[in-house]
Write a protein that holds these residues in place. Structure first.
Motif, PDB file in Angstrom:
ATOM      1  N   ASP A 331       0.478  15.969  -0.425  1.00 53.42           N
ATOM      2  CA  ASP A 331       1.782  15.372  -1.095  1.00 53.42           C
ATOM      3  C   ASP A 331       1.550  13.958  -0.869  1.00 53.42           C
ATOM      4  O   ASP A 331       2.694  12.927  -0.842  1.00 53.42           O
ATOM      5  CB  ASP A 331       3.061  15.861  -0.166  1.00 53.42           C
ATOM      6  CG  ASP A 331       3.345  17.409  -0.679  1.00 53.42           C
ATOM      7  OD1 ASP A 331       2.721  17.769  -1.556  1.00 53.42           O
ATOM      8  OD2 ASP A 331       3.693  18.091   0.336  1.00 53.42           O
ATOM      9  N   HIS A 332       0.400  13.459  -0.801  1.00 52.17           N
ATOM     10  CA  HIS A 332       0.045  12.043  -1.155  1.00 52.17           C
ATOM     11  C   HIS A 332      -1.116  11.796  -1.961  1.00 52.17           C
ATOM     12  O   HIS A 332      -1.890  12.721  -1.663  1.00 52.17           O
ATOM     13  CB  HIS A 332       0.241  11.000   0.155  1.00 52.17           C
ATOM     14  CG  HIS A 332      -0.814  11.553   1.210  1.00 52.17           C
ATOM     15  ND1 HIS A 332      -2.447  11.051   0.774  1.00 52.17           N
ATOM     16  CD2 HIS A 332      -1.032  12.064   2.436  1.00 52.17           C
ATOM     17  CE1 HIS A 332      -3.118  11.592   1.957  1.00 52.17           C
ATOM     18  NE2 HIS A 332      -2.469  12.184   2.530  1.00 52.17           N
ATOM     19  N   PRO A 333      -1.241  10.529  -2.587  1.00 55.25           N
ATOM     20  CA  PRO A 333      -2.230  10.622  -3.383  1.00 55.25           C
ATOM     21  C   PRO A 333      -3.723   9.886  -2.934  1.00 55.25           C
ATOM     22  O   PRO A 333      -4.569   9.619  -3.717  1.00 55.25           O
ATOM     23  CB  PRO A 333      -1.863   9.477  -4.511  1.00 55.25           C
ATOM     24  CG  PRO A 333      -1.004   8.625  -3.813  1.00 55.25           C
ATOM     25  CD  PRO A 333      -0.542   9.254  -2.622  1.00 55.25           C
ATOM     26  N   ILE A 334      -3.942   9.817  -1.779  1.00 54.91           N
ATOM     27  CA  ILE A 334      -5.081   9.174  -1.335  1.00 54.91           C
ATOM     28  C   ILE A 334      -5.973  10.283  -0.657  1.00 54.91           C
ATOM     29  O   ILE A 334      -5.850  10.871   0.204  1.00 54.91           O
ATOM     30  CB  ILE A 334      -4.925   7.960   0.030  1.00 54.91           C
ATOM     31  CG1 ILE A 334      -3.708   7.042  -0.328  1.00 54.91           C
ATOM     32  CG2 ILE A 334      -6.149   7.435   0.629  1.00 54.91           C
ATOM     33  CD1 ILE A 334      -3.815   6.316  -1.497  1.00 54.91           C
ATOM     34  N   ASP A 431      -4.358   0.620  -2.260  1.00 54.18           N
ATOM     35  CA  ASP A 431      -3.161  -0.180  -3.067  1.00 54.18           C
ATOM     36  C   ASP A 431      -3.078  -0.168  -4.399  1.00 54.18           C
ATOM     37  O   ASP A 431      -1.944   0.019  -4.913  1.00 54.18           O
ATOM     38  CB  ASP A 431      -3.526  -1.804  -2.781  1.00 54.18           C
ATOM     39  CG  ASP A 431      -2.702  -2.591  -3.186  1.00 54.18           C
ATOM     40  OD1 ASP A 431      -1.647  -2.823  -2.696  1.00 54.18           O
ATOM     41  OD2 ASP A 431      -3.087  -3.469  -4.502  1.00 54.18           O
ATOM     42  N   TRP A 432      -4.209  -0.003  -5.141  1.00 62.01           N
ATOM     43  CA  TRP A 432      -4.193   0.303  -6.575  1.00 62.01           C
ATOM     44  C   TRP A 432      -3.352   1.575  -7.051  1.00 62.01           C
ATOM     45  O   TRP A 432      -2.461   1.490  -7.653  1.00 62.01           O
ATOM     46  CB  TRP A 432      -5.539   0.322  -7.116  1.00 62.01           C
ATOM     47  CG  TRP A 432      -5.569   0.317  -8.449  1.00 62.01           C
ATOM     48  CD1 TRP A 432      -4.638   0.418  -9.681  1.00 62.01           C
ATOM     49  CD2 TRP A 432      -6.931   0.352  -9.380  1.00 62.01           C
ATOM     50  NE1 TRP A 432      -5.170   0.468 -10.933  1.00 62.01           N
ATOM     51  CE2 TRP A 432      -6.593   0.269 -11.035  1.00 62.01           C
ATOM     52  CE3 TRP A 432      -8.355  -0.080  -9.060  1.00 62.01           C
ATOM     53  CZ2 TRP A 432      -7.693   0.215 -11.604  1.00 62.01           C
ATOM     54  CZ3 TRP A 432      -9.270  -0.091 -10.076  1.00 62.01           C
ATOM     55  CH2 TRP A 432      -8.852   0.082 -11.232  1.00 62.01           C
ATOM     56  N   MET A 433      -3.638   2.572  -6.129  1.00 59.57           N
ATOM     57  CA  MET A 433      -3.118   3.814  -6.543  1.00 59.57           C
ATOM     58  C   MET A 433      -1.526   3.606  -6.079  1.00 59.57           C
ATOM     59  O   MET A 433      -0.548   4.136  -7.100  1.00 59.57           O
ATOM     60  CB  MET A 433      -3.689   4.941  -5.714  1.00 59.57           C
ATOM     61  CG  MET A 433      -3.198   6.280  -6.067  1.00 59.57           C
ATOM     62  SD  MET A 433      -3.496   7.013  -7.591  1.00 59.57           S
ATOM     63  CE  MET A 433      -1.672   7.310  -8.404  1.00 59.57           C
ATOM     64  N   PHE A 434      -1.211   3.494  -5.048  1.00 58.10           N
ATOM     65  CA  PHE A 434       0.349   3.036  -4.665  1.00 58.10           C
ATOM     66  C   PHE A 434       0.948   2.213  -5.555  1.00 58.10           C
ATOM     67  O   PHE A 434       2.094   2.347  -5.802  1.00 58.10           O
ATOM     68  CB  PHE A 434       0.502   2.483  -3.189  1.00 58.10           C
ATOM     69  CG  PHE A 434       0.055   3.704  -2.160  1.00 58.10           C
ATOM     70  CD1 PHE A 434       0.638   4.924  -2.325  1.00 58.10           C
ATOM     71  CD2 PHE A 434      -0.515   3.436  -0.953  1.00 58.10           C
ATOM     72  CE1 PHE A 434       0.458   5.723  -1.343  1.00 58.10           C
ATOM     73  CE2 PHE A 434      -0.726   4.358  -0.130  1.00 58.10           C
ATOM     74  CZ  PHE A 434      -0.278   5.519  -0.065  1.00 58.10           C
ATOM     75  N   THR A 435       0.653   1.145  -5.914  1.00 64.93           N
ATOM     76  CA  THR A 435       1.051   0.088  -6.854  1.00 64.93           C
ATOM     77  C   THR A 435       1.402   0.664  -8.206  1.00 64.93           C
ATOM     78  O   THR A 435       2.449   0.397  -8.728  1.00 64.93           O
ATOM     79  CB  THR A 435       0.172  -1.024  -6.780  1.00 64.93           C
ATOM     80  OG1 THR A 435      -0.121  -1.880  -5.475  1.00 64.93           O
ATOM     81  CG2 THR A 435       0.864  -2.211  -7.846  1.00 64.93           C
ATOM     82  N   THR A 475      -1.732   4.455   6.456  1.00 73.15           N
ATOM     83  CA  THR A 475      -1.173   5.661   7.197  1.00 73.15           C
ATOM     84  C   THR A 475       0.133   6.084   7.064  1.00 73.15           C
ATOM     85  O   THR A 475       0.674   7.158   6.758  1.00 73.15           O
ATOM     86  CB  THR A 475      -1.830   5.795   8.794  1.00 73.15           C
ATOM     87  OG1 THR A 475      -3.040   5.790   8.622  1.00 73.15           O
ATOM     88  CG2 THR A 475      -1.539   7.286   9.284  1.00 73.15           C
ATOM     89  N   GLU A 476       0.943   4.990   7.372  1.00 77.58           N
ATOM     90  CA  GLU A 476       2.393   5.113   7.345  1.00 77.58           C
ATOM     91  C   GLU A 476       3.042   5.400   6.005  1.00 77.58           C
ATOM     92  O   GLU A 476       3.744   6.415   5.889  1.00 77.58           O
ATOM     93  CB  GLU A 476       3.341   4.033   8.366  1.00 77.58           C
ATOM     94  CG  GLU A 476       4.601   4.365   8.126  1.00 77.58           C
ATOM     95  CD  GLU A 476       5.328   3.101   8.787  1.00 77.58           C
ATOM     96  OE1 GLU A 476       6.523   3.005   8.628  1.00 77.58           O
ATOM     97  OE2 GLU A 476       4.880   2.313   9.283  1.00 77.58           O
ATOM     98  N   MET A 477       2.278   4.861   5.019  1.00 76.56           N
ATOM     99  CA  MET A 477       2.815   4.854   3.525  1.00 76.56           C
ATOM    100  C   MET A 477       2.581   6.339   3.138  1.00 76.56           C
ATOM    101  O   MET A 477       3.196   6.946   2.378  1.00 76.56           O
ATOM    102  CB  MET A 477       1.702   4.014   2.610  1.00 76.56           C
ATOM    103  CG  MET A 477       2.645   2.599   3.212  1.00 76.56           C
ATOM    104  SD  MET A 477       1.356   1.288   2.449  1.00 76.56           S
ATOM    105  CE  MET A 477       1.728   1.121   0.535  1.00 76.56           C
ATOM    106  N   GLN A 478       1.143   6.879   3.664  1.00 78.09           N
ATOM    107  CA  GLN A 478       0.867   8.306   3.038  1.00 78.09           C
ATOM    108  C   GLN A 478       1.946   9.480   3.886  1.00 78.09           C
ATOM    109  O   GLN A 478       2.535  10.277   3.228  1.00 78.09           O
ATOM    110  CB  GLN A 478      -0.372   8.558   3.679  1.00 78.09           C
ATOM    111  CG  GLN A 478      -1.603   7.944   2.907  1.00 78.09           C
ATOM    112  CD  GLN A 478      -2.769   7.995   3.511  1.00 78.09           C
ATOM    113  OE1 GLN A 478      -3.578   8.918   3.605  1.00 78.09           O
ATOM    114  NE2 GLN A 478      -3.444   6.850   3.764  1.00 78.09           N
TER     115      GLN A 478
END
Length: 528
Positions: A331-334, A431-435, A475-478
């Motif tokens: 459930d996260h994109p990394i 950063d690219w994926m999240f942004t 890690t916190e963002m994921q």
């Protein structure tokens, strides 16, 4: 200023040792051929010029256009035939020079200077200069821009030409990943015309536009003055949209096309028996999502979103849908290959009882919701929805699977219907994926998710030069994506393509599908 290479080959050497080494993870991904064991490498080490190459794609729309700000799958591939970018990612995941032969960065990573390659010519005969680059990037900037990379280029404070062969980019905050960002397939360089970017299809790529019927097919011929001496081997290329995977497979087996993407994994084992074909499975950052719109009821309730996330059997999907051609998502994109992957974040498992627990917290005994699905999102998307439907029933969740047409799916369903199925090629950096997909103001924020803490971390991590600190923040963002976000992300899926053995190639890139979307310039016919 810190030097990043006097020549493009020097830039490669330095980049491998630098803070941009995150791309090395992209090149360290699984690549297999039809045997499932051997690397996907050329069967003929000496590329040859000649022939008319036909490629079958699963997705294209009548609403596609030559404007790079609108590029999706069809135009992403065809656009790489027509155009070039400042930088590129090679088959090993390394950042290399494209139309920029070298670049420098200030110590705070806020000022980037790109030295342009000399002798580059556009298809209309115009020589590449700095004004072309400035106009091309500015095309995606501005308050009224609808470009999906607007959130990426919004980091730019100003961009200007410094003579004809150099551009200087000042960023609002430091960004050590910036040279990766300008390799995006939307950020192609086109000639400037009347002070603006010329988006008529004229480029500096290996092929010149001949004809295009949006959503159907496009043709181009080799550009005789292409600056790359060892690329663009075909005399001409033709990109065809064949939505139906069975029709696409039949076209390949009967010789109507030479390659196809997105094989049907239910029948790929049959293709492997065909001695005239090669099946290439490449593990990368591609992932499947089921985005819920967080600003639309009932998905604006966090406990309801968690209930839905616990109600899917990811391992069953990996085994039955992907036939093992992928990895579990959390459930996260990394992807696990990324150096900032949160390896200690617990894997979310199928748990109907936890799903019921969160439904109860949301004030519900049961739930009925609609999930829009189309195989235009990815092959097997409807099957995935049906499997999900069966899984969720055990948690008291009734999913009505709405079968949507493939044509126009990305315009009329994705990010518009409250819950749908989606697919991402992924991005080389966190950063690219999240942004591009999770930031509050991102044009492609497919869940309309807005989390203040996440967006604060996104800005802080972007300019942080200490990798250990960046890992903590990512890690916190994921974790925030996993536990608060609106995307069910069950799988990372390999790129699974089929090629005629008449087609030669070297090691394939994994940053995008079809050899980094550069198949038309990197592949060749073994017999011209």
């Amino acid at each position: 200023m810190s030097k990043w290479g006097e020549r493009s080959n020097m830039a490669i050497t330095v980049n491998r040792r630098s803070i941009l080494k995150s791309a090395a993870a992209v090149g360290a991904l699984a690549v297999t051929s039809s045997s499932g064991l051997l690397p996907a490498i050329a069967r003929d080490a000496a590329p040859k010029k000649g022939g008319h190459f036909k490629l079958g794609l699963s997705n294209g729309n009548t609403s596609d256009s030559l404007d790079p700000a609108t590029y999706a799958q069809f135009m992403a591939v065809f656009g790489q035939s027509l155009h070039g970018q400042l930088t590129e990612i090679d088959a090993d995941g390394n950042l290399i020079g494209g139309l920029a032969e070298s670049w420098d960065v200030s110590k705070d990573a806020k000022t980037w200077t790109f030295q342009l390659r000399q002798g580059v010519e556009f298809h209309n005969g115009k020589s590449l200069d700095a004004d072309d680059v400035v106009a091309s990037i500015n095309h995606h900037r501005g308050e009224n821009s609808k470009s999906p990379v607007k959130s990426v280029v919004d980091v730019i404070e100003d961009i200007r030409a410094d003579g004809s062969g150099r551009i200087i980019v000042n960023l609002k905050q430091g960004n050590s990943d910036f040279p990766f960002l300008v390799s995006d397939y939307h950020l192609v360089v086109v000639p400037m015309k009347d002070g603006k970017a010329d988006v008529s299809g004229v480029g500096a790529g290996g092929y010149v536009l001949e004809n295009i019927d949006f959503g159907v097919k496009a043709t181009a011929k080799r550009f005789t003055n292409y600056w790359k001496a060892n690329a663009a081997w075909f005399d001409s290329v033709e990109i065809l949209v064949v939505h139906d995977v069975t029709a696409r497979t039949n076209a390949l087996t009967t010789g109507q096309i030479h390659a196809m993407e997105r094989c049907d994994l239910k029948t790929v084992h049959l293709l492997e028996r065909n001695k005239g074909l090669e099946i290439v499975s490449i593990g990368g950052t591609q992932h499947y999502t089921m985005p819920m719109l967080c600003d639309v009821s009932p998905f604006d309730n966090l406990d309801l979103r968690l209930a839905i996330k616990y109600a899917i059997d990811r391992r069953q999907l990996l085994d039955t849908l992907l036939r093992g051609h992928g990895q579990l998502g959390n459930d996260h994109p990394i992807a696990s290959s990324n150096r900032f992957f949160a390896k200690n974040l617990p894997q979310r498992e199928y748990d109907p009882e936890k799903a019921k627990f969160h439904l109860k917290k949301a004030g519900l005994a049961d739930l009925k919701v609609s999930l829009s699905a189309s195989d235009g999102a990815f092959p097997g998307a409807v099957d995935a929805a049906v499997i999900y439907q069966q899984n969720a029933a055990k948690a008291g969740i009734t999913i009505d699977v709405v079968r949507e047409p493939s044509d126009g799916y990305w315009d009329t369903v994705w990010a518009k219907k409250p819950w749908c199925i989606s697919q991402w090629g992924g991005r080389p950096t966190a950063d690219w994926m999240f942004t591009q997909a999770y930031a509050a103001d991102a044009a492609w924020n497919e869940t309309h998710w807005k989390n203040n803490r996440f967006n604060e971390l996104l800005i802080s991590a972007r300019s942080e030069l200490d990798d250990s600190r960046r890992l903590e923040m990512y890690t916190e963002m994921q974790s925030l994506c996993r536990d608060d976000g609106g995307a069910v992300l069950p799988l990372f899926a390999n790129y699974v393509n089929a090629l005629s053995r008449k087609v030669g190639h070297n090691k394939m890139a994994s940053n995008w599908d079809l050899d980094g979307f550069r198949c038309t310039e990197r592949w060749w016919f073994n017999e011209a």
